[in-house]
Design an enzyme around this catalytic site. Structure first.
Site, short mmCIF file in Angstrom:
data_model
loop_
_atom_site.label_atom_id
_atom_site.label_comp_id
_atom_site.label_asym_id
_atom_site.label_seq_id
_atom_site.Cartn_x
_atom_site.Cartn_y
_atom_site.Cartn_z
N HIS A 19 0.84 -1.19 0.00
CA HIS A 19 0.00 0.00 0.00
C HIS A 19 0.88 1.25 0.00
O HIS A 19 2.11 1.15 -0.08
CB HIS A 19 -0.98 -0.02 1.17
CG HIS A 19 -0.32 -0.11 2.52
ND1 HIS A 19 0.45 0.90 3.05
CD2 HIS A 19 -0.29 -1.12 3.43
CE1 HIS A 19 0.90 0.55 4.23
NE2 HIS A 19 0.49 -0.68 4.48
N HIS A 22 4.11 1.44 2.24
CA HIS A 22 5.27 0.70 1.72
C HIS A 22 5.91 1.48 0.57
O HIS A 22 7.12 1.57 0.46
CB HIS A 22 4.85 -0.67 1.16
CG HIS A 22 4.13 -1.54 2.14
ND1 HIS A 22 2.85 -1.99 1.92
CD2 HIS A 22 4.51 -2.07 3.32
CE1 HIS A 22 2.48 -2.76 2.93
NE2 HIS A 22 3.47 -2.82 3.80
N CYS A 127 -0.94 -11.36 23.14
CA CYS A 127 -1.85 -10.93 22.07
C CYS A 127 -1.49 -11.72 20.82
O CYS A 127 -0.36 -11.60 20.32
CB CYS A 127 -1.77 -9.43 21.79
SG CYS A 127 -2.77 -8.97 20.35
N CYS A 130 -0.56 -9.46 17.76
CA CYS A 130 0.79 -8.87 17.78
C CYS A 130 1.87 -9.94 17.84
O CYS A 130 3.04 -9.63 17.65
CB CYS A 130 0.97 -7.96 18.99
SG CYS A 130 -0.14 -6.56 19.03
N CYS A 144 -5.02 -4.90 24.30
CA CYS A 144 -3.89 -4.60 23.42
C CYS A 144 -4.20 -3.28 22.70
O CYS A 144 -5.26 -3.14 22.09
CB CYS A 144 -3.73 -5.72 22.39
SG CYS A 144 -2.81 -5.18 20.94
N HIS A 147 -4.89 -3.91 18.89
CA HIS A 147 -5.99 -4.76 18.45
C HIS A 147 -7.29 -4.57 19.25
O HIS A 147 -8.29 -5.19 18.92
CB HIS A 147 -5.58 -6.23 18.48
CG HIS A 147 -4.50 -6.53 17.47
ND1 HIS A 147 -3.17 -6.45 17.77
CD2 HIS A 147 -4.58 -6.86 16.17
CE1 HIS A 147 -2.46 -6.74 16.69
NE2 HIS A 147 -3.29 -6.99 15.71
N LYS A 296 -11.39 13.68 -0.84
CA LYS A 296 -10.74 14.32 -1.97
C LYS A 296 -10.09 13.30 -2.90
O LYS A 296 -9.07 13.56 -3.51
CB LYS A 296 -9.73 15.35 -1.46
CG LYS A 296 -10.44 16.52 -0.78
CD LYS A 296 -9.48 17.53 -0.21
CE LYS A 296 -10.27 18.69 0.41
NZ LYS A 296 -9.38 19.65 1.06
N LYS A 299 -13.86 8.20 -7.00
CA LYS A 299 -14.43 6.91 -6.66
C LYS A 299 -14.56 6.05 -7.91
O LYS A 299 -14.76 6.55 -8.99
CB LYS A 299 -15.81 7.11 -6.03
CG LYS A 299 -15.77 8.05 -4.85
CD LYS A 299 -16.75 7.69 -3.79
CE LYS A 299 -16.63 8.56 -2.54
NZ LYS A 299 -15.89 9.80 -2.64
ZN LIG Z 1 -2.28 -6.88 19.59
#
Ligand SMILES: [Zn+2]
Length: 633
Positions: A19, A22, A127, A130, A144, A147, A296, A299
């Site tokens: 995405h 990255h 968790c 994680c 967490c 999460h 902005k 779509k």
């Molecule tokens: Zn977590």
């Protein structure tokens, strides 16, 4: 110090597709590599994918694949994306590579031999999202923080890395090494965390619970915790322990990460290196997040277009420029398509594109594409030359400090200065009156453009190279370094300067994605038709331009007096394409019944019709001279 530069991105976790985050980190690493190439450094750029851990097992299961098939597929999404973004990484590492696995085991053995690993029963709050244990004080409302789920209590015998042993060393190292973690705010964040006692790090997972990982060399019933495995890529990727690249580049290591992974990089990793007897990295460079402003963005079938899709619509270099120009390194920024379109039209099409286009047009028209090398500079010319050379120094300092937006602002200040110099020097007048001055002015414009083309190369490599080709230069891209253009006039054009296609045509924000275009309802097409009656309302007239003058402070506008049987004042946006002298006497077509409008303080009583393509703007005229005021029908 040798002139070497080693830049890394994090290896991306393959539990999801690439995405914007990255892409930003990787583009910044690429810009830095290219910038150091321009400074004559030997460079190495490492990126790759992180492929172990139970999140991968879960994602593979969901996709109905084996972990290996799953990581092969997602890893290749990353690997195949980078060439499309013109990323020139030197190596792509995967943590499932055999070489990497060997190095992880070697480092575990070293750390163990150093007495820094112990075995202990541990009961804690875990968790699963994680993949780690939490302490009570790290939880928010017992959950967490990432999460928003209560961790589960699990009891496990595991191996631990004695990280606490290195706490004091790390605090001192951070304080003694300026910029070890930068910008400053992230250094402070790490130091604040280190003001509490540092806990040891659990570095194993029992195979009974997870077997997708690198086995511990000293106990086959366990695999290595994914962070301990992943961080080691920065040395395994260049041939630790005794590879040539490792010896050459590790002393110059620069890590680049987003702020969410500050702790593993700012705390675990230096402690791991210290324990394994490896020198710490040089700098940890930390950037913020892109927040997507969905309001902005256009779509497509009801879904908001993803930022990476915009590369295909607006062009890669514009996208790269936007990311580097818009974000202050270290802080969060907002991403919107609207802002991207704004930057393309103002900075790229209007400022840079227009400068290049008008300059090359004049060199072709007045000098047949050949710029004289020996000229007799006047004070204004020397002023421009000094500003251009000063820009190189400013740019270099700012790029070194990761102030990419400031570096680009300084280049754009130079672009603005050259545009203004053209307006003031008016080469179209000199062409008729003063040949030696014309040659000197065009020489200074073209030399400034050569510098600009080199400075934008790290951010917009393809556009910079095209610009260098237009300028007739023999050396282009990475072969044309900062030292070359620091010596004014040394990079001679070996070919005639040509007027190529526009580098950055103006764009409009697309309301729909291209592939949905054919599905557009017919009514929309019809709505754009006008009736004959409506057409008849337009009063189009042929007029003769009697007078033309540029409007002070405006690059684009010119004030015209047009005779259509009566004199009309018309303001037209064609100043960059025609000199006032060229316009006088021309017959043009104007919309005579347009509501008057004020532009830069001048009331415009009509509008000139002109055609625009990527090579410029051309006014509409008649085939044969007609009486001023003749109706167009
Ligand atoms: Zn977590």
């Amino acid at each position: 110090m040798a002139k070497r530069y080693y830049i890394t991105t994090p290896i991306y976790y393959v539990n999801a597709a690439p995405h914007i985050g990255h892409a930003y980190t990787t583009i910044v690493a690429d810009v830095l590599k290219r910038f150091y190439m321009l400074r004559g450094y030997e460079t190495f750029f490492l990126t790759g994918t992180d492929e172990h851990g139970d999140k991968i097992v879960a994602a593979a299961k969901e996709a109905g694949e084996t972990p290996q098939a799953y990581v092969d597929r997602i890893s290749s999404l990353f690997r195949n994306l980078w060439p499309k973004l013109n990323i020139i990484n030197d190596h792509f590492i995967r943590t499932t590579d055999l070489e990497h696995k060997k190095v992880v085991q070697l480092i575990l053995e070293r750390v163990n031999a150093n007495g820094d690993i112990y075995f202990s029963e541990y009961e804690g709050l875990y968790c699963f999202g994680c993949e780690r244990f939490y302490t009570e004080r790290e939880l928010v409302d017992g959950k967490c923080p990432d999460h928003q789920k209560e961790p589960e209590v699990i009891k496990e015998a595991n191996y631990f890395f004695r990280m606490s042993k290195y706490q004091d060393w790390l605090i001192n190292h951070i304080k003694d090494s300026p910029g070890f973690i930068r910008p400053e705010r992230y250094k402070n964040e790490v130091l604040s965390f280190l003001s509490d006692p540092l806990e040891d790090l659990c570095i194993s997972r029992p195979k009974s619970r997870l077997d997708w990982g690198i086995p511990l060399p000293f106990d086959d019933n366990y695999v290595t915790y994914v962070w301990f495995d992943a961080l080691i890529n920065y040395v395994s990727g260049i041939g630790f322990p005794d590879g040539e690249l490792f010896n050459k580049f590790w002393p110059y290591a620069e890590h680049l990460v987003a702020k969410d992974i500050l702790k593993p990089h700012g705390i675990y990793w230096p402690c791991m290196l210290k324990s394994a007897g490896i020198e710490p990295y040089q700098h940890l460079n930390v950037h913020g997040y892109w927040n997507i402003n969905e309001g902005k963005m256009s779509k497509s079938l009801g879904n908001v277009v993803r930022p990476l899709d915009l590369v295909g619509i607006y062009g890669l270099d514009a996208f790269r420029y936007f990311l580097l120009r818009e974000m202050v390194f270290g802080l969060d920024s907002e991403f919107s398509e609207e802002a991207l379109v704004g930057r393309i039209n103002s900075d790229l099409a209007n400022d840079l594109g227009n400068l290049l286009h008008r300059s090359m047009t004049m060199v072709q028209k007045y000098l047949g594409g050949h710029v004289p090398e020996k000229v007799d500079p006047q004070p204004e010319d020397v002023g421009l030359k000094e500003a251009a050379l000063h820009t190189i120094d400013q740019y270099e300092t700012m790029m070194e400090d990761l102030a990419f937006h400031k570096a680009l602002i300084s280049v754009w200040e130079l672009i603005g200065r050259v545009n203004k110099y053209i307006d003031t020097m008016a080469p179209w007048v000199l062409a008729k009156t003063d040949r030696p001055r014309l040659e000197s002015v065009l020489h200074h414009i073209i030399e400034s453009l050569k510098i600009i083309s080199v400075l934008i190369w790290p951010v917009m490599p393809a556009s910079a190279e095209r610009m260098q080709q237009y300028l007739g230069l023999e050396k282009t891209g990475a072969n044309l370094i900062l030292d070359d253009v620091r010596q004014w006039g040394r990079q001679k054009s070996v070919r005639a300067i040509v007027k190529g296609e526009a580098l950055f045509p103006r764009v409009e924000m697309k309301k729909e994605m291209p592939h949905t275009e054919e599905e557009k309802p017919m009514e929309e097409e019809k709505a754009q038709l006008i009736s004959f009656n409506e057409f008849q309302k337009l009063d189009l007239r042929v007029g003769t331009i009697r007078n033309a003058e540029s409007i002070p402070k405006s690059k684009k506008l010119v004030k015209l007096t047009v005779d259509i049987g009566e004199d009309r004042t018309v303001v037209a946006g064609i100043a960059g394409h025609y000199s006032p002298e060229e316009l006088v006497g021309k017959q043009v077509v104007i919309v005579a019944n347009l509501e008057p409008a004020k532009l830069m303080g001048v009331e415009s009583q009509g509008m000139i019709l002109a055609a625009e393509d990527e090579t410029g703007i051309y006014v509409l005229t008649v085939d044969k001279e007609v009486k001023p005021g003749s109706k167009v029908r």
